[in-house]
Design an enzyme around this catalytic site. Structure first.
Site, short mmCIF file in Angstrom:
data_model
loop_
_atom_site.label_atom_id
_atom_site.label_comp_id
_atom_site.label_asym_id
_atom_site.label_seq_id
_atom_site.Cartn_x
_atom_site.Cartn_y
_atom_site.Cartn_z
N SER A 90 -3.50 53.78 -18.63
CA SER A 90 -2.26 54.33 -18.10
C SER A 90 -2.56 55.46 -17.11
O SER A 90 -3.22 55.23 -16.10
CB SER A 90 -1.37 54.80 -19.27
OG SER A 90 -0.07 55.04 -18.83
N ASP A 121 4.60 44.93 -21.35
CA ASP A 121 4.56 46.38 -21.17
C ASP A 121 5.88 46.84 -20.53
O ASP A 121 6.22 46.40 -19.43
CB ASP A 121 3.37 46.73 -20.26
CG ASP A 121 3.08 48.21 -20.18
OD1 ASP A 121 4.04 49.01 -20.19
OD2 ASP A 121 1.90 48.56 -20.08
N HIS A 152 2.17 48.39 -24.03
CA HIS A 152 1.44 49.52 -23.47
C HIS A 152 0.67 50.31 -24.53
O HIS A 152 0.04 51.31 -24.23
CB HIS A 152 2.42 50.46 -22.75
CG HIS A 152 1.80 51.38 -21.75
ND1 HIS A 152 1.27 50.93 -20.55
CD2 HIS A 152 1.62 52.73 -21.75
CE1 HIS A 152 0.80 51.95 -19.86
NE2 HIS A 152 1.00 53.06 -20.55
#
Length: 281
Positions: A148, A227, A260
């Protein structure tokens, strides 16, 4: 360096360190996994893992499941904290995506952040030499990866510091921060309103400016299709197009059913460690 915690792990050791950082101007923590070979005083390759928003130096070792494979591959893994802590800057804890836990792996130029929010200098100029000089790791055989916001950091630092890292990969990275809400907020706060300055910290912009492939051995990116941040914040297709323009080999894998979370990260961790091992050994 002060050892805050030390745990036996797959024949190696997982530690948390504390040290006074001259780049940050505050104490900083980082975690290190040393494989069995390192405990036998063999200098081993080292991976630097950069975590995402709200994470700390303990998130990766606790949730990724990386140590088992890293022990077999003979690779150390260093994971720094994601920002300075305890700077007492007004607003540092006001939101989860800016300030504490959200250093974005760059050096801030705007007040009041510029004094302490210097994560790029900390990582490249201070932490890497510190680890190389204090532990049984070979800093000349270093790779970098992250998740991320940390995937953004891995890609940008690898592109901004050629020769520092032999390999780079990322999991669900923010690849075009200049075009997503997280990045616009962070870059506006840390770097100011001039968007031209943002390009120097945007992986897609950096890749587009490359005259040739900076990592001819390939870059690996994994992305979960489920995600919730994919369409608005992550946008891997932008980096994919930039790699095509730069003739940079890229393996971008999209996985149905994955989100995620660190369940996603752990699911593909072994592939990333092996990707780096091919370049570091």
């Amino acid at each position: 360096m002060e050892v805050l915690a030390s745990h036996g792990c797959y024949g190696g050791v997982q530690r948390i360190y504390l040290h006074d950082s001259s780049a940050i101007g505050l104490p900083m923590r980082f975690s290190v996994f040393l494989p069995p070979l390192a405990l036998q005083r063999h200098r081993v390759p080292v991976l630097f893992y950069l975590a995402g928003l709200t994470c700390t130096e303990e998130t990766f070792p606790a949730k990724s499941g990386a140590q088992r494979i890293a022990a077999k591959l003979g690779i150390a893994i260093v994971a720094p904290d994601t920002s300075p802590r305890g700077a007492n800057v007004p607003g540092e804890a006001a939101s989860w995506d800016f300030g504490s836990g959200a250093g974005w792996y760059l050096d801030a130029t705007e007040e009041p952040w510029r004094r302490h929010w210097r994560m790029e200098s900390y990582l490249v100029d201070e932490l890497m030499p510190l680890v190389g000089g204090s532990l049984s790791v070979d800093i000349a055989r270093a790779g970098i990866f992250g998740h991320s916001m940390g995937g953004h950091g891995a890609l940008t630092l690898a592109l901004r510091h050629p020769g520092k890292f032999r390999a780079v990969s990322a999991l669900a990275p923010v690849v075009a921060p200049s075009l997503c809400p997280w990045g616009v907020k962070a870059f506006g706060g840390y770097l100011g309103a001039d968007r031209e300055l943002w390009k120097a910290h945007d992986a897609s912009e950096l890749m587009s400016a490359q005259p040739s492939a900076p990592y001819p051995g390939g870059i690996l990116i994994d992305q979960g299709i489920d995600d919730k941040f994919l369409a608005e914040q992550l946008r891997p297709e932008i980096f994919e197009a930039a790699c095509t323009r730069a003739t940079q080999p890229l393996t971008l894998r999209r996985h149905a059913g994955y989100d995620h979370s660190y369940y996603f990260v752990a699911s593909f961790m072994a592939d990333h460690l092996r990707h780096h091992a091919r370049h570091l050994h």
